[in-house]
Scaffold this motif. Structure first.
Motif, short mmCIF file in Angstrom:
data_model
loop_
_atom_site.label_atom_id
_atom_site.label_comp_id
_atom_site.label_asym_id
_atom_site.label_seq_id
_atom_site.Cartn_x
_atom_site.Cartn_y
_atom_site.Cartn_z
N PHE A 52 -5.39 -7.97 -6.04
CA PHE A 52 -5.07 -7.69 -4.65
C PHE A 52 -6.20 -8.17 -3.74
O PHE A 52 -5.96 -8.77 -2.68
N LEU A 112 1.49 -9.21 0.86
CA LEU A 112 0.40 -8.27 0.59
C LEU A 112 0.90 -6.83 0.62
O LEU A 112 0.50 -6.01 -0.22
N GLU A 113 1.78 -6.51 1.56
CA GLU A 113 2.31 -5.16 1.63
C GLU A 113 3.22 -4.84 0.45
O GLU A 113 3.22 -3.72 -0.06
N ARG A 119 0.81 -4.09 -2.31
CA ARG A 119 0.13 -2.81 -2.13
C ARG A 119 1.05 -1.63 -2.42
O ARG A 119 0.64 -0.63 -3.03
N CYS A 120 2.30 -1.73 -2.00
CA CYS A 120 3.22 -0.59 -2.11
C CYS A 120 3.93 -0.52 -3.46
O CYS A 120 4.33 0.58 -3.88
N ALA A 153 -1.35 3.78 -5.71
CA ALA A 153 -1.35 2.56 -4.91
C ALA A 153 -2.51 2.57 -3.92
O ALA A 153 -3.04 3.62 -3.57
N PHE A 154 -2.90 1.41 -3.45
CA PHE A 154 -3.91 1.30 -2.43
C PHE A 154 -3.44 1.97 -1.14
O PHE A 154 -2.27 1.82 -0.74
N ALA A 164 -6.80 -1.06 2.20
CA ALA A 164 -6.37 -2.43 2.45
C ALA A 164 -7.04 -3.00 3.69
O ALA A 164 -7.40 -4.19 3.74
#
Length: 275
Positions: free
Chosen positions: A28, A41-42, A45-46, A59-60, A65
């Motif tokens: 990431f 990217l989302e 991340r999700c 998750a981040f 982020a």
């Protein structure tokens, strides 16, 4: 992570799940560094697990982020996170090394250290929209959190002075950050390389613009001739408490309240060095 001291990088994971989290976290990090599209990217991340927290994967967070977006100057991603999550994207993440809850303002420190002026403006806009003046002021003036973080114990203003990041400093001051660090700015002016003296002088000038009254500084008493030569008679006399602030300083202080960009728009003979 780049904002941690090097001594913290010796940590070695033990479990396969934790090592897998570290691999995906690095993936990431690289994706943000490559400035991949925001939607991708989302999704990463999700939909993926990156962090290992209290023995469990997670998750981040948006705030984590945003730290990556700051480091790699991914302005589109930073704007999305701040628009979507507002001030919650500015919360200090929990420290994974000492297990304390997040404290301080790491996003401000990272923005100043990496001189991310555009994203810093986005952050200031998000803070304005939160509508809570007391919390906003506390955030602007907060110091770094855990002792193992590189900029612990310093406000964003103090860090900007230390690094001579004058544009970041002016923006913070315009937004209401406390103008502390004058003594450090004077020390920086005489100790930095000649090539950096212009930026150090700008930082000093910006601090002078926002001082409600000059503090008593021993270094001015110890070497009056030296500082009078560096600062000029009017500014030196004001800092010594024997004269009012220069008229130009008072005028610029009023002007800068309408925005940090007002100073740079002035003709050369009205710039800070003219007083």
């Amino acid at each position: 992570m780049p904002w941690l001291l090097s001594s913290q990088l010796d940590y070695v994971s033990s479990s396969p799940s934790e090592r897998q989290c570290e691999r995906t976290a690095f993936s990431f990090y690289c994706s943000v560094r490559e400035r991949l599209p925001v939607w991708l990217l989302e999704d990463m991340r999700c939909m993926e697990v990156f962090c290992w927290d209290d023995g469990h994967p997670r998750a981040f967070l948006p705030s984590e982020a945003l730290l990556y977006a700051l480091i790699h100057d991914h302005q589109d991603y930073a704007q999305y996170l701040l628009n979507r999550y507002s001030v919650s994207a500015l919360r200090a993440p929990r420290c994974s090394y000492c297990c304390c809850h997040g404290s301080g303002a790491p996003h401000l420190s990272i923005a100043v250290r990496y001189d991310r002026l555009v994203i810093l403006r986005m952050m200031m806009a998000a803070l304005k929209n939160c509508g809570e003046q007391t919390k906003r002021q506390d955030y602007l003036d907060s110091c770094g959190g855990c002792s193992h973080v590189a900029d612990a114990g310093k406000t964003a203003v103090q860090l900007a002075v230390e690094l001579s990041h004058a544009d970041c400093l002016l923006l913070l001051l315009v937004e209401g950050a406390r103008p502390d660090g004058l003594d450090a700015a004077l020390q920086r002016l005489v100790s930095c390389d000649v090539s950096k003296r212009h930026h150090a002088k700008r930082c000093l000038d910006y601090l002078l613009l926002f001082l409600p009254k000059p503090p008593l500084l021993q270094r001015l008493e110890d070497e009056p001739q030296r500082w009078q030569s560096l600062l000029g008679n009017k500014v030196f006399s004001w800092l010594q408490g024997v004269a009012p602030p220069p008229l130009l300083l008072q005028a610029l202080h009023s002007l800068v309240q309408f925005g940090a960009d007002r100073i740079s728009m002035l003709p050369n003979f009205l710039q800070l060095h003219s007083w």
